[in-house]
Design an enzyme around this catalytic site. Structure first.
Site, short mmCIF file in Angstrom:
data_model
loop_
_atom_site.label_atom_id
_atom_site.label_comp_id
_atom_site.label_asym_id
_atom_site.label_seq_id
_atom_site.Cartn_x
_atom_site.Cartn_y
_atom_site.Cartn_z
N LYS A 6 45.14 28.60 25.43
CA LYS A 6 43.71 28.37 25.14
C LYS A 6 42.90 29.59 25.55
CE LYS A 6 40.21 26.77 27.27
NZ LYS A 6 39.15 27.61 26.65
N GLU A 22 45.73 33.38 38.68
CA GLU A 22 45.18 34.72 38.88
C GLU A 22 43.68 34.53 38.89
OE1 GLU A 22 43.57 37.70 38.83
OE2 GLU A 22 44.08 38.16 36.77
N CYS A 54 38.43 41.02 37.60
CA CYS A 54 38.75 40.39 38.88
C CYS A 54 39.11 41.44 39.93
CB CYS A 54 39.88 39.39 38.70
SG CYS A 54 41.25 40.10 37.77
N GLU A 59 31.98 36.46 44.29
CA GLU A 59 32.30 37.31 43.14
C GLU A 59 31.12 37.32 42.17
OE1 GLU A 59 35.46 36.01 40.47
OE2 GLU A 59 36.24 38.07 40.50
P1 TAP Z 1 36.17 29.91 34.15
O1 TAP Z 1 35.34 28.69 33.98
O2 TAP Z 1 37.13 29.95 35.27
O3 TAP Z 1 36.91 30.15 32.74
C1 TAP Z 1 38.17 30.73 32.58
C2 TAP Z 1 38.98 29.93 31.58
O4 TAP Z 1 39.23 28.63 32.10
C3 TAP Z 1 38.29 29.73 30.24
O5 TAP Z 1 39.27 29.75 29.21
C4 TAP Z 1 37.72 28.34 30.40
O6 TAP Z 1 37.46 27.72 29.18
C5 TAP Z 1 38.84 27.64 31.14
N1 TAP Z 1 38.48 26.41 31.84
C6 TAP Z 1 37.26 26.03 32.32
N2 TAP Z 1 37.35 24.81 32.89
C7 TAP Z 1 38.64 24.41 32.78
C8 TAP Z 1 39.37 23.24 33.18
N3 TAP Z 1 38.77 22.23 33.84
N4 TAP Z 1 40.69 23.18 32.90
C9 TAP Z 1 41.31 24.19 32.26
N5 TAP Z 1 40.68 25.29 31.84
C10 TAP Z 1 39.35 25.43 32.11
O7 TAP Z 1 35.26 31.18 34.26
P2 TAP Z 1 33.79 31.35 33.69
O8 TAP Z 1 32.91 30.18 33.89
O9 TAP Z 1 33.97 31.78 32.34
O10 TAP Z 1 33.25 32.47 34.69
C11 TAP Z 1 32.80 32.08 35.98
C12 TAP Z 1 33.23 33.04 37.02
O11 TAP Z 1 34.65 33.05 37.07
C13 TAP Z 1 32.86 34.49 36.75
O12 TAP Z 1 31.56 34.76 37.14
C14 TAP Z 1 33.88 35.20 37.57
O13 TAP Z 1 33.46 35.21 38.90
C15 TAP Z 1 35.11 34.31 37.45
N6 TAP Z 1 36.05 34.81 36.42
C16 TAP Z 1 37.16 35.42 36.87
C17 TAP Z 1 38.05 35.92 35.97
C18 TAP Z 1 39.31 36.58 36.46
S1 TAP Z 1 40.01 37.74 35.59
N7 TAP Z 1 39.88 36.21 37.57
C19 TAP Z 1 37.83 35.82 34.60
C20 TAP Z 1 36.69 35.15 34.17
C21 TAP Z 1 35.82 34.66 35.10
P3 TAP Z 1 35.99 27.79 28.54
O14 TAP Z 1 35.59 29.22 28.51
O15 TAP Z 1 36.18 27.24 27.22
O16 TAP Z 1 35.14 26.97 29.42
#
Ligand code: TAP
Length: 489
Positions: A174, A249, A283, A383
């Protein structure tokens, strides 16, 4: 550019079971790029069933043949490099020079590395007592679920899919809801090079619906997740349903320490790359800059000057050095941290706002931001995930190490020094899965990638990733042993 916008299940592009779609936006101007099919629970069930059906044949295919398909995929990515780079820049806001120079080449290289690995990741023979042969097989797990974020959507498909496929697993992936396009294009290329139907299934959709259902699914043997620590915790809870294996990760708050004996010119440039590349949406970003007090003024003079000179603009312009953040929501999140910094008494040295230029007004931009702060401030502990770096000073190596290790995270960190002993001593003392000495954010498909503490567990890349996508099966053979009866009769 022809866009693929449907779900990829069982080798075919299909609409969602209920016909639902959602928009994906261009972060440069907020316009809708396309409507994309939205997977929900019924689609996840269908994709998992397709992956389950494809598993035995994929597992049993000679490893070299599996590897060859991944090598062909790497070639196909290179053959379509410019189109993929444009697509990634359009959907994510990555400057084209980064999509061309990093995202696409690294994606190809990673698939190629794991293509080569497929027939080299082998079991072992254990030197046990005479008369017995004990060998250990590395067996694929089955159907694996993979949830990837929006910051490097193309590259992360290769990090996640490369080792899983090389090891003989089948996949339901996904992508993040806001960046689904490049993984769907990769699915097309996979079909073109002959990766069998059902081996890889791609489901754009919402995390809380499709992602959650995938993490809970009883037929999924492992869930590999990259994203926030908060969602990582939800994944662990969801995995309890069938005790599936979990690889996480998660976030980071990388300490980047500059000692007084550092080569300042290299440290200034490397530290800017550490935080400003990809708009800081990494990250492993070096988001906490720690400066020895003797060089702090000189360093900051050069660092602020460099930050101010970074060219913001349209990601599709090859001259652009920093694009917009990937979503409006995220831009607001980062701007909110600029306010928190001021409320906490931080001193903003540059940035701290969206740019004033009218041509950037519709984009989700934040200026490169540098803030003097105290190590315990929220902006030094949480973060931010943007072009936003906190700065504090230190006086001794011990103080630097204590500050570096003072967050809940432990992903990446860096240090700049010309003293060899200090370099290794401090690297050994840092709470981190990866440390860079006189460089930052180096990655290679052969080098393990992952963190400790709230940054998660398990490793991507290299042999470690292959291990994480296989189970060990220990087989004992009585070759010539005379076993005294346990129950003499
Ligand atoms: P997340 O909510 O963690 O999204 C990452 C992935 O997880 C997306 O594909 C998201 O899908 C999915 N996801 C969300 N809720 C889920 C659940 N209950 N079960 C399974 N999958 C789920 O990150 P975000 O809201 O986009 O960003 C928030 C913060 O996360 C950022 O500000 C940053 O601090 C951190 N972040 C860290 C990383 C790395 S590389 N470690 C990457 C992105 C963000 P949807 O997008 O469809 O909701």
């Amino acid at each position: 550019m022809k866009l693929q916008t449907k779900l990829f299940i069982g080798g075919e592009f299909v609409d969602a079971a209920d016909g639902a779609t959602f928009p994906t936006y261009n972060p440069f101007d907020g316009s809708v790029i396309a409507q994309v099919a939205e997977a929900k629970a019924a689609d996840v069930d269908k994709a998992v069933a397709a992956a389950k059906k494809a598993f035995p044949a994929w597992r049993d295919m000679p490893a070299m043949a599996r590897g060859r398909l991944l090598l062909k995929l790497a070639d196909a990515i290179e053959a379509n490099a410019e189109e993929l780079a444009q697509l990634e820049s359009l959907d994510t806001g990555h400057p084209l020079r980064d999509s061309r120079g990093l995202d696409v080449p690294r994606t190809a290289v990673t698939f190629r590395y794991f293509g080569g690995m497929a027939d080299k990741h082998q079991g072992s023979v254990v030197p046990v007592e005479a008369g017995f042969l004990n060998y250990v097989l590395r067996e694929p797990l089955g159907v694996v679920g993979q949830v990837v974020p929006w910051n490097f959507p193309l590259m992360f498909t290769s990090w996640k899919m490369g080792p899983a496929l090389a090891a003989g697993n089948t996949i339901v992936l996904k992508p993040a809801e806001i960046t689904p396009l490049s993984s769907l294009r990769i699915a097309e290329l996979m079909a073109e090079v002959g990766i069998p139907a059902g081996v890889v299934n791609i489901l754009p959709g919402h995390g809380s619906i499709a992602g959650q259902h995938l993490a809970e699914h009883p037929d999924v043997a492992k869930i590999a997740f990259t994203g926030s620590t908060a969602v990582g915790r939800k994944i662990v809870q969801a995995s309890a349903s069938n005790l599936k294996r979990v690889q996480l990760e998660l976030g980071g708050k990388g300490a980047n320490i500059v000692f007084s004996d550092a080569n300042l010119k290299a440290a200034i440039n490397g530290s800017a790359f550490a935080i400003f590349h990809n708009q800081g949406q990494a990250c492993i970003a070096g988001s906490r800059l720690m400066l020895h007090k003797n060089i702090a003024d000189e360093f900051l003079e050069g660092f602020v000057k460099l930050a101010k000179s970074i060219k913001l603009g349209n990601p599709l312009d090859p001259k652009t050095e920093m694009g917009p953040l990937t979503s409006k929501l995220h831009q607001q999140r980062v701007l909110n941290y600029c306010q928190i910094a001021q409320q906490e008494g931080g001193k903003i040295l540059t940035g701290g706002k969206a740019p004033d230029a009218p041509e950037l007004a519709k984009g989700f931009f934040v200026e490169p931001t540098i803030v003097m702060a105290q190590p315990q401030d929220r902006i030094c502990q949480e973060e931010v995930f943007g072009p936003f770096v906190s700065v504090n000073t230190f006086e001794s190596d011990e103080e630097a190490i204590a500050i570096a290790n003072s967050t809940e995270y432990g992903l990446g960190g860096g240090l700049w020094t010309t003293n060899l002993q200090r370099a290794h001593r401090v690297a050994g003392s840092m709470k981190a899965g990866m440390v860079w000495i006189n460089c930052y954010k180096r990655v290679n498909p052969g080098s393990p990638f992952g963190g400790v503490g709230s940054s998660g567990y398990g490793r991507e890349m290299g042999f470690e990733a292959m291990h994480d996508y296989t189970d060990a099966k220990s087989v004992w053979v009585n070759v010539d042993a005379q076993i005294p009866p346990h129950y003499p009769r």
